[in-house]
Design an enzyme around this catalytic site. Structure first.
Site, PDB file in Angstrom:
ATOM      1  N   LYS A  11      72.056  61.344 -17.021  1.00  0.00           N
ATOM      2  CA  LYS A  11      72.889  62.403 -17.005  1.00  0.00           C
ATOM      3  C   LYS A  11      74.120  62.553 -16.549  1.00  0.00           C
ATOM      4  CE  LYS A  11      68.667  65.122 -17.863  1.00  0.00           C
ATOM      5  NZ  LYS A  11      67.710  66.429 -17.377  1.00  0.00           N
ATOM      6  N   TYR A  51      68.988  70.096 -27.119  1.00  0.00           N
ATOM      7  CA  TYR A  51      68.021  70.731 -26.294  1.00  0.00           C
ATOM      8  C   TYR A  51      67.555  72.172 -27.121  1.00  0.00           C
ATOM      9  CZ  TYR A  51      68.493  67.907 -22.377  1.00  0.00           C
ATOM     10  OH  TYR A  51      68.570  66.692 -21.402  1.00  0.00           O
ATOM     11  N   PHE A  59      67.004  78.722 -18.291  1.00  0.00           N
ATOM     12  CA  PHE A  59      68.020  77.993 -17.999  1.00  0.00           C
ATOM     13  C   PHE A  59      68.889  77.096 -19.257  1.00  0.00           C
ATOM     14  CE2 PHE A  59      63.957  75.722 -18.038  1.00  0.00           C
ATOM     15  CZ  PHE A  59      64.205  74.428 -19.073  1.00  0.00           C
ATOM     16  N   ARG A  87      57.836  58.251 -18.230  1.00  0.00           N
ATOM     17  CA  ARG A  87      57.856  59.433 -17.462  1.00  0.00           C
ATOM     18  C   ARG A  87      57.450  59.273 -15.992  1.00  0.00           C
ATOM     19  NH1 ARG A  87      59.640  64.345 -20.129  1.00  0.00           N
ATOM     20  NH2 ARG A  87      58.941  65.317 -18.208  1.00  0.00           N
ATOM     21  N   THR A  93      60.129  66.690 -12.874  1.00  0.00           N
ATOM     22  CA  THR A  93      61.508  67.376 -13.422  1.00  0.00           C
ATOM     23  C   THR A  93      62.147  67.677 -12.186  1.00  0.00           C
ATOM     24  OG1 THR A  93      60.425  68.160 -15.173  1.00  0.00           O
ATOM     25  CG2 THR A  93      62.417  69.202 -14.701  1.00  0.00           C
ATOM     26  N   ARG A 104      64.240  60.049 -10.340  1.00  0.00           N
ATOM     27  CA  ARG A 104      64.674  61.237 -10.121  1.00  0.00           C
ATOM     28  C   ARG A 104      64.942  61.409  -8.407  1.00  0.00           C
ATOM     29  NH1 ARG A 104      61.949  64.484 -15.168  1.00  0.00           N
ATOM     30  NH2 ARG A 104      63.985  64.501 -16.211  1.00  0.00           N
ATOM     31  N   ASN A 114      69.342  66.446 -12.799  1.00  0.00           N
ATOM     32  CA  ASN A 114      68.027  65.486 -12.248  1.00  0.00           C
ATOM     33  C   ASN A 114      67.975  63.967 -12.843  1.00  0.00           C
ATOM     34  OD1 ASN A 114      67.238  66.092 -14.770  1.00  0.00           O
ATOM     35  ND2 ASN A 114      65.376  67.165 -14.609  1.00  0.00           N
ATOM     36  N   HIS A 117      66.895  61.800 -18.622  1.00  0.00           N
ATOM     37  CA  HIS A 117      66.165  62.419 -19.433  1.00  0.00           C
ATOM     38  C   HIS A 117      65.039  61.347 -20.089  1.00  0.00           C
ATOM     39  CE1 HIS A 117      64.871  64.647 -23.046  1.00  0.00           C
ATOM     40  NE2 HIS A 117      64.643  63.305 -23.729  1.00  0.00           N
ATOM     41  N   GLU A 128      64.721  62.087 -31.134  1.00  0.00           N
ATOM     42  CA  GLU A 128      65.959  62.001 -30.137  1.00  0.00           C
ATOM     43  C   GLU A 128      66.613  60.862 -30.284  1.00  0.00           C
ATOM     44  OE1 GLU A 128      63.591  64.704 -26.690  1.00  0.00           O
ATOM     45  OE2 GLU A 128      64.063  62.657 -26.319  1.00  0.00           O
TER      46      GLU A 128
HETATM   47  P1  IDP Z   1      61.886  66.996 -18.307  1.00  0.00           P
HETATM   48  O1  IDP Z   1      63.208  66.851 -18.481  1.00  0.00           O
HETATM   49  O2  IDP Z   1      61.175  66.543 -17.000  1.00  0.00           O
HETATM   50  O3  IDP Z   1      60.988  66.833 -19.597  1.00  0.00           O
HETATM   51  P2  IDP Z   1      61.961  70.011 -19.318  1.00  0.00           P
HETATM   52  O4  IDP Z   1      61.058  70.804 -18.753  1.00  0.00           O
HETATM   53  O5  IDP Z   1      61.850  69.229 -20.665  1.00  0.00           O
HETATM   54  O6  IDP Z   1      61.996  68.750 -18.172  1.00  0.00           O
HETATM   55  O7  IDP Z   1      63.447  70.588 -19.108  1.00  0.00           O
HETATM   56  C1  IDP Z   1      64.265  69.722 -19.694  1.00  0.00           C
HETATM   57  C2  IDP Z   1      65.570  69.909 -18.582  1.00  0.00           C
HETATM   58  O8  IDP Z   1      65.954  71.058 -18.469  1.00  0.00           O
HETATM   59  C3  IDP Z   1      65.085  69.205 -17.203  1.00  0.00           C
HETATM   60  O9  IDP Z   1      65.266  67.899 -17.370  1.00  0.00           O
HETATM   61  C4  IDP Z   1      66.454  69.978 -16.347  1.00  0.00           C
HETATM   62  O10 IDP Z   1      67.533  69.338 -16.446  1.00  0.00           O
HETATM   63  C5  IDP Z   1      66.245  71.174 -17.024  1.00  0.00           C
HETATM   64  N1  IDP Z   1      65.437  72.241 -16.440  1.00  0.00           N
HETATM   65  C6  IDP Z   1      64.028  72.133 -16.621  1.00  0.00           C
HETATM   66  N2  IDP Z   1      63.572  73.365 -15.737  1.00  0.00           N
HETATM   67  C7  IDP Z   1      64.666  73.890 -15.055  1.00  0.00           C
HETATM   68  C8  IDP Z   1      64.673  75.107 -14.366  1.00  0.00           C
HETATM   69  O11 IDP Z   1      63.589  75.549 -13.847  1.00  0.00           O
HETATM   70  N3  IDP Z   1      65.915  75.201 -13.861  1.00  0.00           N
HETATM   71  C9  IDP Z   1      66.861  74.701 -14.240  1.00  0.00           C
HETATM   72  N4  IDP Z   1      67.250  73.645 -15.095  1.00  0.00           N
HETATM   73  C10 IDP Z   1      65.832  73.170 -15.632  1.00  0.00           C
HETATM   74 MG    MG Z   2      61.272  67.436 -21.688  1.00  0.00          MG
END
Ligand code: IDP
Ligand code: MG
Length: 139
Positions: A11, A51, A59, A87, A93, A104, A114, A117, A128
């Site tokens: 990212k 997304y 968010f 993962r 996350t 991460r 973070n 992805h 994707e």
């Molecule tokens: P993941 O990337 O671990 O699969 P997801 O729930 O799919 O997590 O969320 C996608 C992306 O959205 C996350 O990687 C992060 O960049 C962002 N994100 C997820 N939850 C939050 C939040 O609570 N606040 C801000 N950004 C978030």
């Molecule tokens: Mg995800």
């Protein structure tokens, strides 16, 4: 059924902080083979499409603007049990909750920025990967 491929992005935060090389090294050291690799930049529109599954989450707008704020590295990676193992390699996350030694935990500073992805299912890995790579860009 599980397949052996996942899709990832390094990212904008991790790219800007100079972690491309270290993160690709972590992928390789964990046994992932690079099938496709691209240094590119999303627009607001393409980040929004990528997304779209998160469109209803609070968010979403911040996520889309962050993901289009700078260049990224997109990749398709291959390994047995790719989705689950990847993962595990990237960690939770929220980097504050990511296990010691995960990507991460090492390179990310916040839940929104973070570092990486990782696809959450075989089906999404396929979708994707197709978003970024044509058939003749995979080796
Ligand atoms: P993941 O990337 O671990 O699969 P997801 O729930 O799919 O997590 O969320 C996608 C992306 O959205 C996350 O990687 C992060 O960049 C962002 N994100 C997820 N939850 C939050 C939040 O609570 N606040 C801000 N950004 C978030
Ligand atoms: Mg995800």
């Amino acid at each position: 059924m599980s397949t052996n491929r996942t899709f990832t992005m390094i990212k904008p935060d991790a790219v800007a902080n100079g972690h491309i090389g270290s993160i690709i090294n972590d992928f390789t050291n964990a046994g992932f083979k690079i099938i496709a690799l691209k240094y590119t930049k999303l627009t607001d529109e393409t980040a929004g499409q990528f997304y779209a599954v998160h469109a209803e989450r609070p968010f979403y707008k911040d996520l889309v603007s962050f993901m289009s704020s700078g260049p990224i590295v997109a990749a398709i990676l291959e390994k047995d049990n790719a989705i689950e193992d990847f993962r595990k390699l990237i960690g939770a996350t929220n980097p504050a909750e990511a296990a010691e030694g995960t990507i991460r935990q090492k390179y990310a500073k916040s839940i929104d920025a973070n570092a990486v992805h990782g696809s959450d299912s075989d089906e999404n890995a396929e979708i994707e990967g197709n978003f970024f790579f044509k058939a003749d860009e995979r080796f």
